[in-house]
Write an enzyme that holds these catalytic residues in place. Structure first.
Site, short mmCIF file in Angstrom:
data_model
loop_
_atom_site.label_atom_id
_atom_site.label_comp_id
_atom_site.label_asym_id
_atom_site.label_seq_id
_atom_site.Cartn_x
_atom_site.Cartn_y
_atom_site.Cartn_z
N HIS B 167 0.87 -1.18 0.00
CA HIS B 167 0.00 0.00 0.00
C HIS B 167 0.90 1.22 0.00
O HIS B 167 1.72 1.39 0.90
CB HIS B 167 -0.90 0.00 1.23
CG HIS B 167 -1.83 1.17 1.25
ND1 HIS B 167 -3.13 1.11 0.82
CD2 HIS B 167 -1.63 2.46 1.63
CE1 HIS B 167 -3.69 2.30 0.94
NE2 HIS B 167 -2.81 3.13 1.43
N CYS B 168 0.78 2.04 -1.01
CA CYS B 168 1.67 3.18 -1.13
C CYS B 168 0.94 4.46 -0.72
O CYS B 168 0.02 4.89 -1.42
CB CYS B 168 2.16 3.32 -2.57
SG CYS B 168 3.37 4.63 -2.78
N PRO B 169 1.31 5.08 0.40
CA PRO B 169 0.62 6.32 0.80
C PRO B 169 0.94 7.47 -0.14
O PRO B 169 0.14 8.40 -0.26
CB PRO B 169 1.16 6.59 2.21
CG PRO B 169 2.37 5.77 2.36
CD PRO B 169 2.31 4.66 1.38
N GLY B 172 -1.55 7.16 -2.61
CA GLY B 172 -2.88 7.11 -2.01
C GLY B 172 -3.70 5.91 -2.43
O GLY B 172 -4.92 5.98 -2.55
N ASN B 173 -3.04 4.78 -2.70
CA ASN B 173 -3.77 3.60 -3.17
C ASN B 173 -2.91 2.36 -2.94
O ASN B 173 -1.71 2.47 -2.69
CB ASN B 173 -4.08 3.76 -4.67
CG ASN B 173 -5.27 2.93 -5.12
OD1 ASN B 173 -5.88 2.20 -4.33
ND2 ASN B 173 -5.61 3.02 -6.39
#
Lengths: 170, 383
Positions: B167-169, B172-173
């Protein structure tokens, strides 16, 4: 064990369910069978061709296996990594994937073919036997759901059985 | 009390469980926390604006007009990849509908047999063989499915994602099967853009310093200092990240597998998904087919959606327990199956009287995690 499905009406079912609409109106959903994915060849989309026991009295084994094998072939065609997929990938990359706004991907084209095939199979083979195949894409490509319908008139016993509906609709 | 008929068309994305946010009537799908994504946007757009404002006029005149043109193209490509990664469905697997969940529960019950009270039931694992390698499929209690190989449940988005990477902040997804190549291209082109801006900043400062002197140059173009600061730090992280993902792609591994050490250490060289050929692995990940979304966010909710049918039809799923236990998915007795249960897996067809007492499997199922679908079923009941 097989007494659950009233066997005396087997012969009448073919005449009663000759189209899908009539199937839904005149029959009630008795059971559902889920054909699982076959991961033996990796993560590509394939379904198991093992014949479920619930369908033994409903449809011939060969017809069922043909349907699943054809679906597997369709998915293999969609996910094939070869010249055409490279070309599509490179062209799309060069246009920053904007080309997909106007063009359909190969996978989407094959999915349309699959939807048409399933509808055809339902109309010709499965509905006359009181069965209905749901397109796997509606179930997240996890299972092929086959709904088994029971003739409403003769299913006094099935509607009286435990109402699982309460437990499922929590 | 009858429910009021809502005449507004409801699209399926409004009823999807999970912690995603949707925009543009279901066309855009992101995680809930978008703060860092806005920061990413701000940094990229801000730095490039400064570059176009301060450096480009000078360089276009003194060196070549191709420099800003190429910068614009690179910038647009980076933005396209970022937005594509952030806004698309990463490969979310929809949760099992009640009938499917029940079906799986009954299979599990049959495989486990009768667990003596007080003892914890064995963990829910299904073994499959992929390319002569045994892979364990874990059961997801939230989504009520056995996760396909390489899928994982993202706790931030509360979804199972196919070929889950991480999950890559920053975007944002989640990064999964459907958007991994866009994510990789984003990191790659952002690295190139950063190197490009950094390099031409240096060229610009050097060229101007020759005419005007170093300090005067910095005073004339204050943006340069800011750009160089941002680029310097971004460069190392982006180049490192791109290198890491290039390594993963060449081995056909996901970040998730790498962190867990699934195919390293004593399992090294046993990755069943790898083609054992770097070119083939790269081609599969980057030039493979574009997988469709199975979520159908923009479809209209039907009156007779499966959630409805489950409550209306006399779904007698408990009775055929004896038949459904011996079904499609070959239950390979795994290391956790108690030895006394293994023969009973085959003999389960004889257990027809017991389903009457086995009403308990249904109530034992924990409440479905989607209260929204229950609204429809309760409306059906109220009629």
């Amino acid at each position: 064990m097989k007494g659950f499905f009233p066997t005396s009406t087997d012969g009448n079912m073919a005449t009663e369910f000759h189209n899908l609409q009539e199937l839904r109106h005149s029959a009630s959903l008795a059971n559902k069978v889920f054909i699982q994915r076959d991961y033996s060849e990796g993560t590509t989309c394939r379904f198991q061709t093992k014949f479920p026991s619930e369908l033994e009295s409903r449809i011939e084994r060969t017809l069922f296996e043909d349907t699943v094998k054809t679906l597997n072939n369709f998915y293999a065609e969609a996910e094939k990594i070869g010249g055409q997929s490279y070309l599509e990938g490179c062209l799309a990359c060069a246009t920053a994937y904007l080309i997909f706004l106007c063009m359909e991907t190969r996978y989407e084209k094959v999915l349309k073919k699959i939807a048409k095939y399933i509808q055809e199979q339902n109309e010709k083979i499965y509905a006359p036997r009181g069965l209905l195949i749901t397109d796997p894409i509606e179930r997240g490509m996890r299972v092929i759901e086959i709904s088994i319908y029971e003739d409403r008139g003769s299913s006094g016993s099935s509607s009286g059985s435990s109402s699982v509906s309460d437990s499922t609709a929590r | 009390m009858s429910a009021v008929m809502i005449t507004r068309k409801v699209r399926k994305w409004e009823k999807l469980p999970g912690k995603n946010t949707f925009c543009c009537d279901g066309r855009v799908m992101m995680a809930r926390q978008k703060g860092i994504f806005y920061l990413t946007l701000f940094l990229i757009v801000g730095t490039c604006s400064l570059f176009f404002a301060f450096e480009c006029p000078y360089l276009a005149v003194h060196l070549s007009p191709a420099i800003p043109v190429f910068a614009v193209l690179l910038f647009l490509f980076v933005m396209a990849m970022l937005l594509r990664t952030s806004f698309s469905d990463p490969g979310v697997l929809p949760r099992a509908l009640p009938e499917e969940a029940n079906f799986i529960e009954m299979e599990i019950e049959a495989a486990n047999g009768n667990v003596p009270s007080g003892q914890r039931p064995p963990p829910r694992i299904r073994n499959v063989q992929i390319n002569n390698q045994i892979v364990k499929l874990k059961y997801c209690y939230t989504c009520k499915i056995f996760r396909p190989p390489r899928a994982s449940h993202c706790s931030i988005c509360d979804n199972c994602v196919d070929r889950f990477d991480h999950h890559c902040p920053w975007v944002g997804n989640c990064v999964g099967k459907r958007n991994y190549r866009y994510f990789y291209l984003f990191t790659l082109t952002l690295s190139l853009l950063t190197i490009y801006i950094f390099a031409f900043n240096i060229v610009h400062v050097v060229m101007r310093s020759v005419d005007s002197g170093f300090l005067k140059t910095l005073k004339e173009t204050p943006g340069t200092v800011l750009e160089m600061l941002v680029c310097f730090f971004t460069l190392w992280s982006m180049v490192g990240l791109t290198g890491f993902h290039t390594y993963l792609i060449s081995l056909n591994q996901t970040t998730n597998e790498d962190i867990k050490g699934s195919w390293s250490g004593k399992n090294r060289g046993q990755n069943p998904y790898s083609h054992k050929n770097i070119i083939k692995n790269c081609c599969e990940v980057l030039c493979g087919p574009t997988y469709p979304s199975v979520l159908d966010r923009r479809g209209l909710m039907r009156e007779d959606s499966p959630a409805f049918a489950a409550s209306e039809g006399p779904c007698s799923l408990d009775n055929p327990v004896a038949q459904t236990t011996k079904t499609t998915a070959p239950l390979i007795p795994n290391e956790h199956t108690p030895d006394d249960v293994k023969p009973s897996i085959a003999a389960s067809a004889e257990k027809s009287p017991s389903p009457k007492e086995d009403q308990s499997p249904a109530p034992k199922i924990p409440p479905l995690a989607s209260p929204e679908t229950d609204v429809e079923t309760s409306i059906a009941k109220n009629h």
